[in-house]
Design a protein around this motif. Structure first.
Motif, short mmCIF file in Angstrom:
data_model
loop_
_atom_site.label_atom_id
_atom_site.label_comp_id
_atom_site.label_asym_id
_atom_site.label_seq_id
_atom_site.Cartn_x
_atom_site.Cartn_y
_atom_site.Cartn_z
N GLU A 38 0.82 -1.21 0.00
CA GLU A 38 0.00 0.00 0.00
C GLU A 38 0.86 1.27 0.00
OE1 GLU A 38 -3.85 -0.12 2.21
OE2 GLU A 38 -2.77 -1.66 3.37
N VAL A 39 1.93 1.24 -0.79
CA VAL A 39 2.86 2.36 -0.89
C VAL A 39 2.30 3.38 -1.88
CG1 VAL A 39 5.21 3.06 -1.49
CG2 VAL A 39 4.80 0.86 -0.34
N LYS A 40 2.10 4.59 -1.41
CA LYS A 40 1.60 5.67 -2.27
C LYS A 40 2.75 6.44 -2.92
CE LYS A 40 -2.81 5.26 -1.53
NZ LYS A 40 -3.70 4.92 -2.61
N ARG A 41 3.82 6.65 -2.16
CA ARG A 41 5.01 7.34 -2.68
C ARG A 41 6.24 6.73 -2.03
NH1 ARG A 41 4.23 13.79 -3.61
NH2 ARG A 41 2.13 13.68 -4.45
N LEU A 42 7.35 6.77 -2.77
CA LEU A 42 8.60 6.20 -2.29
C LEU A 42 9.76 7.03 -2.81
CD1 LEU A 42 10.33 3.86 -1.02
CD2 LEU A 42 10.11 2.70 -3.24
N CYS A 43 10.73 7.29 -1.93
CA CYS A 43 11.96 7.98 -2.34
C CYS A 43 13.14 7.31 -1.63
CB CYS A 43 11.90 9.46 -1.96
SG CYS A 43 13.40 10.36 -2.40
N ALA A 61 0.53 11.36 12.21
CA ALA A 61 -0.07 12.70 12.21
C ALA A 61 1.02 13.71 11.88
CB ALA A 61 -0.68 13.01 13.57
N LEU A 62 0.60 14.81 11.32
CA LEU A 62 1.53 15.87 10.97
C LEU A 62 2.08 16.50 12.24
CD1 LEU A 62 2.49 17.04 8.30
CD2 LEU A 62 0.76 18.80 8.53
N SER A 63 3.37 16.78 12.26
CA SER A 63 3.99 17.44 13.40
C SER A 63 5.14 18.30 12.88
CB SER A 63 4.51 16.41 14.41
OG SER A 63 5.66 15.77 13.93
N ALA A 64 5.75 19.04 13.79
CA ALA A 64 6.87 19.90 13.42
C ALA A 64 8.22 19.18 13.54
CB ALA A 64 6.88 21.15 14.30
N GLU A 65 8.19 17.88 13.81
CA GLU A 65 9.43 17.12 13.96
C GLU A 65 10.25 17.15 12.68
OE1 GLU A 65 9.37 13.23 15.85
OE2 GLU A 65 7.35 13.69 16.57
N PHE A 66 11.57 17.10 12.85
CA PHE A 66 12.47 17.11 11.70
C PHE A 66 12.16 15.95 10.75
CE2 PHE A 66 16.21 15.28 9.66
CZ PHE A 66 16.58 16.33 8.85
N GLY A 67 11.89 14.76 11.28
CA GLY A 67 11.65 13.59 10.45
C GLY A 67 10.46 13.75 9.53
N VAL A 68 9.40 14.39 10.03
CA VAL A 68 8.22 14.65 9.19
C VAL A 68 8.58 15.60 8.06
CG1 VAL A 68 5.91 15.68 9.14
CG2 VAL A 68 6.57 14.21 11.05
N ARG A 69 9.27 16.66 8.41
CA ARG A 69 9.67 17.64 7.39
C ARG A 69 10.63 17.00 6.37
NH1 ARG A 69 10.76 20.64 11.97
NH2 ARG A 69 12.93 20.85 11.34
N ARG A 70 11.56 16.18 6.84
CA ARG A 70 12.52 15.53 5.95
C ARG A 70 11.80 14.57 4.99
NH1 ARG A 70 16.32 15.15 2.50
NH2 ARG A 70 17.59 13.28 2.58
N ALA A 71 10.90 13.74 5.54
CA ALA A 71 10.17 12.78 4.69
C ALA A 71 9.29 13.51 3.68
CB ALA A 71 9.33 11.85 5.55
N GLY A 73 9.77 16.46 2.43
CA GLY A 73 10.67 17.04 1.42
C GLY A 73 11.14 15.99 0.43
N MET A 74 11.53 14.83 0.93
CA MET A 74 11.99 13.76 0.04
C MET A 74 10.88 13.30 -0.90
SD MET A 74 14.29 11.43 2.64
CE MET A 74 14.67 10.15 1.42
N LEU A 75 9.64 13.27 -0.40
CA LEU A 75 8.50 12.78 -1.18
C LEU A 75 7.80 13.88 -1.97
CD1 LEU A 75 7.05 10.40 1.54
CD2 LEU A 75 8.25 9.72 -0.55
N ASP A 76 8.31 15.11 -1.87
CA ASP A 76 7.71 16.25 -2.55
C ASP A 76 6.23 16.42 -2.17
OD1 ASP A 76 7.86 18.50 -4.16
OD2 ASP A 76 7.26 17.42 -5.97
N LEU A 77 5.96 16.33 -0.86
CA LEU A 77 4.62 16.50 -0.32
C LEU A 77 4.53 17.85 0.40
CD1 LEU A 77 3.73 13.16 1.52
CD2 LEU A 77 2.51 14.15 -0.41
N ILE A 102 15.51 6.41 3.25
CA ILE A 102 14.27 6.04 2.58
C ILE A 102 13.09 6.75 3.22
CG2 ILE A 102 12.70 4.13 2.02
CD1 ILE A 102 15.21 2.28 2.26
N ALA A 103 12.23 7.32 2.38
CA ALA A 103 10.97 7.90 2.85
C ALA A 103 9.86 7.26 2.04
CB ALA A 103 10.96 9.41 2.66
N CYS A 104 8.76 6.94 2.72
CA CYS A 104 7.62 6.42 1.97
C CYS A 104 6.32 6.84 2.66
CB CYS A 104 7.68 4.91 1.78
SG CYS A 104 7.58 3.93 3.26
N LEU A 105 5.31 6.98 1.85
CA LEU A 105 3.96 7.27 2.31
C LEU A 105 3.16 6.01 2.10
CD1 LEU A 105 1.79 9.28 3.27
CD2 LEU A 105 1.44 9.89 0.86
N LEU A 106 2.59 5.49 3.19
CA LEU A 106 1.79 4.27 3.13
C LEU A 106 0.31 4.62 3.26
CD1 LEU A 106 3.91 2.01 5.54
CD2 LEU A 106 4.07 2.19 3.05
#
Length: 122
Positions: A38-43, A61-71, A73-77, A102-106
């Motif tokens: 169920e991968v929607k996007r992958l980088c 959930a969306l947060s201000a954490e670095f990991g969320v922002r990094r993922a 950015g990698m996924l162009d979201l 690796i970043a992915c949106l499931l």
């Protein structure tokens, strides 16, 4: 299972919405497989001869954490698209100590558990 310091030995896409990570526990020399569906996007960035995992983060959930922002950015979201996707899905960031990040949106909330690879040392 904690996969910190495991080495990613291969990444294989499987169809349009799945990928498989092969991992090596360098302490025990056991091989594991993680099958993402169920991968929607992958980088994948920076795959090299040695790809050691520093950490794995899963966000529901969306947060201000670095990991969320990094993922994102990698996924162009953008943040609005990410917030909408995270209502039912999850964002995964596999941080690299060296090599592949690796970043992915499931589409779902569940992260696959590493499974001992058939024929792998156990």
């Amino acid at each position: 299972m904690d996969i910190h310091d495991f080495e990613i030995t291969s990444i294989r896409t499987s169809g349009r919405n799945a990928f498989v990570l092969r991992l090596l526990d360098t302490q025990t020399l056991k091989s594991y497989v993680m099958e993402f569906s169920e991968v929607k996007r992958l980088c994948v960035e920076g795959f090299s001869l040695q790809n050691v995992i520093a950490d794995v983060h899963v966000y529901h959930a969306l947060s201000a954490e670095f990991g969320v922002r990094r993922a994102c950015g990698m996924l162009d979201l953008d943040l609005a698209a990410a917030a909408l996707a995270l209502e039912k899905g999850s964002l995964v960031l596999i941080e690299a100590a060296s090599g592949a990040e690796i970043a992915c949106l499931l589409a779902g909330k569940d992260l696959p558990d590493p499974a001992l690879e058939e024929g792998g040392r156990g």
